[in-house]
Design a protein around this motif. Structure first.
Motif, PDB file in Angstrom:
ATOM      1  N   MET A   1      34.916  27.367  41.977  1.00 50.27           N
ATOM      2  CA  MET A   1      34.486  27.379  40.577  1.00 50.27           C
ATOM      3  C   MET A   1      34.790  28.705  39.878  1.00 50.27           C
ATOM      4  SD  MET A   1      33.621  24.345  40.164  1.00 50.27           S
ATOM      5  CE  MET A   1      32.849  24.323  38.544  1.00 50.27           C
ATOM      6  N   HIS A   2      35.835  29.379  40.363  1.00 57.46           N
ATOM      7  CA  HIS A   2      36.345  30.580  39.719  1.00 57.46           C
ATOM      8  C   HIS A   2      37.839  30.431  39.481  1.00 57.46           C
ATOM      9  CE1 HIS A   2      32.533  32.342  40.992  1.00 57.46           C
ATOM     10  NE2 HIS A   2      32.790  33.395  40.226  1.00 57.46           N
ATOM     11  N   ILE A   3      38.363  31.241  38.569  1.00 55.60           N
ATOM     12  CA  ILE A   3      39.794  31.285  38.281  1.00 55.60           C
ATOM     13  C   ILE A   3      40.312  32.626  38.770  1.00 55.60           C
ATOM     14  CG2 ILE A   3      41.553  31.209  36.487  1.00 55.60           C
ATOM     15  CD1 ILE A   3      39.119  29.873  34.783  1.00 55.60           C
ATOM     16  N   GLN A   4      41.094  32.601  39.823  1.00 55.22           N
ATOM     17  CA  GLN A   4      41.639  33.846  40.363  1.00 55.22           C
ATOM     18  C   GLN A   4      43.070  34.017  39.857  1.00 55.22           C
ATOM     19  OE1 GLN A   4      40.832  35.891  44.277  1.00 55.22           O
ATOM     20  NE2 GLN A   4      42.650  34.708  44.834  1.00 55.22           N
ATOM     21  N   LEU A   5      43.338  35.161  39.265  1.00 54.34           N
ATOM     22  CA  LEU A   5      44.683  35.401  38.747  1.00 54.34           C
ATOM     23  C   LEU A   5      45.215  36.730  39.259  1.00 54.34           C
ATOM     24  CD1 LEU A   5      44.196  37.598  36.204  1.00 54.34           C
ATOM     25  CD2 LEU A   5      43.306  35.540  35.142  1.00 54.34           C
ATOM     26  N   SER A   6      46.528  36.806  39.325  1.00 55.93           N
ATOM     27  CA  SER A   6      47.186  38.008  39.835  1.00 55.93           C
ATOM     28  C   SER A   6      47.248  39.081  38.767  1.00 55.93           C
ATOM     29  CB  SER A   6      48.614  37.653  40.280  1.00 55.93           C
ATOM     30  OG  SER A   6      49.394  37.310  39.145  1.00 55.93           O
ATOM     31  N   ASN A   7      47.585  40.283  39.202  1.00 56.11           N
ATOM     32  CA  ASN A   7      47.730  41.390  38.255  1.00 56.11           C
ATOM     33  C   ASN A   7      48.868  41.114  37.271  1.00 56.11           C
ATOM     34  OD1 ASN A   7      46.767  44.168  37.593  1.00 56.11           O
ATOM     35  ND2 ASN A   7      48.931  44.651  37.932  1.00 56.11           N
ATOM     36  N   ALA A   8      49.886  40.377  37.731  1.00 58.34           N
ATOM     37  CA  ALA A   8      51.010  40.050  36.851  1.00 58.34           C
ATOM     38  C   ALA A   8      50.539  39.225  35.651  1.00 58.34           C
ATOM     39  CB  ALA A   8      52.078  39.276  37.627  1.00 58.34           C
ATOM     40  N   THR A   9      49.620  38.283  35.892  1.00 61.09           N
ATOM     41  CA  THR A   9      49.069  37.499  34.789  1.00 61.09           C
ATOM     42  C   THR A   9      48.111  38.346  33.959  1.00 61.09           C
ATOM     43  OG1 THR A   9      49.232  35.472  36.115  1.00 61.09           O
ATOM     44  CG2 THR A   9      47.800  35.398  34.180  1.00 61.09           C
ATOM     45  N   TYR A  10      47.303  39.146  34.632  1.00 64.19           N
ATOM     46  CA  TYR A  10      46.342  40.001  33.930  1.00 64.19           C
ATOM     47  C   TYR A  10      47.044  40.914  32.929  1.00 64.19           C
ATOM     48  CZ  TYR A  10      42.962  43.756  33.165  1.00 64.19           C
ATOM     49  OH  TYR A  10      42.148  44.690  32.589  1.00 64.19           O
ATOM     50  N   GLU A  11      48.227  41.425  33.309  1.00 62.42           N
ATOM     51  CA  GLU A  11      48.976  42.316  32.412  1.00 62.42           C
ATOM     52  C   GLU A  11      49.309  41.626  31.089  1.00 62.42           C
ATOM     53  OE1 GLU A  11      49.769  45.503  32.681  1.00 62.42           O
ATOM     54  OE2 GLU A  11      48.766  45.732  34.609  1.00 62.42           O
ATOM     55  N   HIS A  12      49.504  40.311  31.128  1.00 56.20           N
ATOM     56  CA  HIS A  12      49.795  39.564  29.897  1.00 56.20           C
ATOM     57  C   HIS A  12      48.540  39.392  29.027  1.00 56.20           C
ATOM     58  CE1 HIS A  12      53.935  38.318  30.660  1.00 56.20           C
ATOM     59  NE2 HIS A  12      53.600  38.046  31.910  1.00 56.20           N
ATOM     60  N   LEU A  13      47.369  39.582  29.626  1.00 59.15           N
ATOM     61  CA  LEU A  13      46.114  39.223  28.955  1.00 59.15           C
ATOM     62  C   LEU A  13      45.212  40.415  28.644  1.00 59.15           C
ATOM     63  CD1 LEU A  13      45.352  36.161  31.247  1.00 59.15           C
ATOM     64  CD2 LEU A  13      46.229  36.056  28.906  1.00 59.15           C
ATOM     65  N   ILE A  14      45.718  41.618  28.830  1.00 54.64           N
ATOM     66  CA  ILE A  14      44.903  42.821  28.643  1.00 54.64           C
ATOM     67  C   ILE A  14      44.263  42.860  27.257  1.00 54.64           C
ATOM     68  CG2 ILE A  14      45.007  45.327  28.398  1.00 54.64           C
ATOM     69  CD1 ILE A  14      46.957  45.412  30.709  1.00 54.64           C
ATOM     70  N   ASP A  15      45.003  42.461  26.244  1.00 48.99           N
ATOM     71  CA  ASP A  15      44.487  42.514  24.873  1.00 48.99           C
ATOM     72  C   ASP A  15      43.910  41.181  24.403  1.00 48.99           C
ATOM     73  OD1 ASP A  15      45.289  45.203  24.573  1.00 48.99           O
ATOM     74  OD2 ASP A  15      47.342  44.575  24.119  1.00 48.99           O
ATOM     75  N   SER A  16      43.680  40.275  25.339  1.00 45.09           N
ATOM     76  CA  SER A  16      43.153  38.952  24.986  1.00 45.09           C
ATOM     77  C   SER A  16      41.625  38.977  25.006  1.00 45.09           C
ATOM     78  CB  SER A  16      43.650  37.915  25.988  1.00 45.09           C
ATOM     79  OG  SER A  16      42.967  38.073  27.227  1.00 45.09           O
ATOM     80  N   PRO A  17      40.981  37.926  24.494  1.00 43.48           N
ATOM     81  CA  PRO A  17      39.519  37.881  24.483  1.00 43.48           C
ATOM     82  C   PRO A  17      38.899  37.400  25.795  1.00 43.48           C
ATOM     83  CG  PRO A  17      40.385  35.969  23.344  1.00 43.48           C
ATOM     84  CD  PRO A  17      41.572  36.834  23.685  1.00 43.48           C
ATOM     85  N   PHE A  18      39.708  37.201  26.844  1.00 42.85           N
ATOM     86  CA  PHE A  18      39.153  36.757  28.123  1.00 42.85           C
ATOM     87  C   PHE A  18      38.340  37.875  28.780  1.00 42.85           C
ATOM     88  CE2 PHE A  18      43.032  34.169  27.627  1.00 42.85           C
ATOM     89  CZ  PHE A  18      42.478  32.888  27.723  1.00 42.85           C
ATOM     90  N   ILE A  19      37.345  37.491  29.550  1.00 45.99           N
ATOM     91  CA  ILE A  19      36.511  38.434  30.303  1.00 45.99           C
ATOM     92  C   ILE A  19      36.927  38.372  31.774  1.00 45.99           C
ATOM     93  CG2 ILE A  19      34.166  39.030  31.018  1.00 45.99           C
ATOM     94  CD1 ILE A  19      33.188  37.656  28.441  1.00 45.99           C
ATOM     95  N   PHE A  20      37.222  39.535  32.371  1.00 49.49           N
ATOM     96  CA  PHE A  20      37.708  39.573  33.745  1.00 49.49           C
ATOM     97  C   PHE A  20      36.766  40.366  34.651  1.00 49.49           C
ATOM     98  CE2 PHE A  20      41.466  39.269  31.007  1.00 49.49           C
ATOM     99  CZ  PHE A  20      42.076  38.139  31.533  1.00 49.49           C
ATOM    100  N   GLU A  21      36.831  40.011  35.915  1.00 52.56           N
ATOM    101  CA  GLU A  21      36.116  40.741  36.965  1.00 52.56           C
ATOM    102  C   GLU A  21      37.133  41.103  38.036  1.00 52.56           C
ATOM    103  OE1 GLU A  21      33.244  39.539  40.712  1.00 52.56           O
ATOM    104  OE2 GLU A  21      33.142  38.345  38.873  1.00 52.56           O
ATOM    105  N   ARG A  22      37.357  42.397  38.258  1.00 55.14           N
ATOM    106  CA  ARG A  22      38.373  42.792  39.238  1.00 55.14           C
ATOM    107  C   ARG A  22      37.883  42.477  40.647  1.00 55.14           C
ATOM    108  NH1 ARG A  22      43.055  44.940  39.460  1.00 55.14           N
ATOM    109  NH2 ARG A  22      43.118  45.159  37.207  1.00 55.14           N
ATOM    110  N   ARG A  23      38.772  41.894  41.437  1.00 59.55           N
ATOM    111  CA  ARG A  23      38.411  41.490  42.795  1.00 59.55           C
ATOM    112  C   ARG A  23      39.034  42.384  43.860  1.00 59.55           C
ATOM    113  NH1 ARG A  23      39.304  35.764  46.025  1.00 59.55           N
ATOM    114  NH2 ARG A  23      37.654  36.144  47.534  1.00 59.55           N
ATOM    115  N   GLY A  24      40.069  43.140  43.514  1.00 58.48           N
ATOM    116  CA  GLY A  24      40.727  43.985  44.501  1.00 58.48           C
ATOM    117  C   GLY A  24      42.055  43.382  44.915  1.00 58.48           C
ATOM    118  N   THR A  25      42.440  43.572  46.183  1.00 56.88           N
ATOM    119  CA  THR A  25      43.709  43.047  46.673  1.00 56.88           C
ATOM    120  C   THR A  25      43.478  42.042  47.778  1.00 56.88           C
ATOM    121  OG1 THR A  25      43.930  44.829  48.295  1.00 56.88           O
ATOM    122  CG2 THR A  25      44.922  45.179  46.124  1.00 56.88           C
ATOM    123  N   ILE A  26      44.416  41.088  47.885  1.00 58.27           N
ATOM    124  CA  ILE A  26      44.372  40.118  48.972  1.00 58.27           C
ATOM    125  C   ILE A  26      45.748  40.058  49.618  1.00 58.27           C
ATOM    126  CG2 ILE A  26      42.586  38.695  47.898  1.00 58.27           C
ATOM    127  CD1 ILE A  26      44.803  36.726  47.110  1.00 58.27           C
TER     128      ILE A  26
END
Length: 225
Positions: free
Chosen positions: A182-207
């Motif tokens: 029930m979570h959406i896990q996204l990579s840093n590559a996707t996060y870079e596209h969304l830095i200025d977006s209204p989405f709220i993120f929680e950093r998880r680290g590396t896998i």
């Protein structure tokens, strides 16, 4: 004769509608010209891919009949298909309980990451309305998202389908399989596209997703209204 032509047009429309549900319209038109299927393949430099699957699917299947499994997946996938149209993303395929969509293919857009994350949030929210037959509890899913380059097109000539190829596909799948329910896990590559977006993120680290390969990832939790 006029009535026969109307019937022919009607049947052709039904055939085209079915074809365009399986293969993008521009690609289908190329294939109809007799062009080899491999010539439909094209490099897309930047797209976003989403994978989802059902948490505990094997256990659920062991407790219900095959027809109940099919009914459950059909209900869920019909809902996801509606969401894919709403958010203008392309459904690539389903394999068992896995559902795969992409934005940026076949129609290129700079908002591919935004569109996918909008859909991902709606997918998670929609689980409030879907029950799994073995317990009557809400179905739970995992969602993984990654952005990058792919090659997309039709390969082979029997039962042709439009597919995506490249490491971006494998990384998106790994985001899902290593994700949290029930979570959406996204990579840093996707996060870079969304830095200025209204989405709220929680950093998880590396896998670790492959031998000697790590990906920084985050969890997309909601929209900041």
């Amino acid at each position: 004769l006029e009535e026969s032509m109307k019937m022919l047009d009607y049947e052709m429309k039904k055939t085209n509608d079915l074809l365009y549900r399986m293969i993008p319209k521009p690609v289908a038109k190329i294939l109809r010209k007799g062009v080899p299927s491999v010539n439909t393949c094209e490099v897309f430099p930047d797209v976003t891919i989403l994978f989802s699957d059902v948490v505990g699917f094997t256990r659920i299947c062991s407790l219900i009949t095959p027809m109940q499994v099919v009914s459950m997946l059909n209900t869920m996938y019909t809902l996801f298909d509606t969401l894919s149209e709403k958010h203008r993303v392309f459904k690539v395929e389903t394999i068992g309980d896995a559902y795969m969509v992409v934005a940026g293919v076949p129609e290129k857009t700079k908002f591919h990451a935004d569109n996918i994350c909008d859909m991902a949030l709606d997918m998670v929210r929609s689980m409030d309305h879907l029950k799994e037959p073995s317990t009557g509890n809400n179905i739970k899913i995992r969602v993984g998202v990654h952005s990058g380059m792919v090659v997309a097109g039709v390969v082979g000539h029997k039962m042709p389908r439009f597919g995506l190829y490249g490491d971006t596909v494998h990384s998106a799948s790994a985001m899902e399989s290593n994700g949290k329910e029930m979570h959406i896990q996204l990579s840093n590559a996707t996060y870079e596209h969304l830095i200025d977006s209204p989405f709220i993120f929680e950093r998880r680290g590396t896998i670790t997703i492959k031998v000697l390969c790590w990906i920084a990832c985050a969890l997309c939790n909601a929209l900041d209204h």
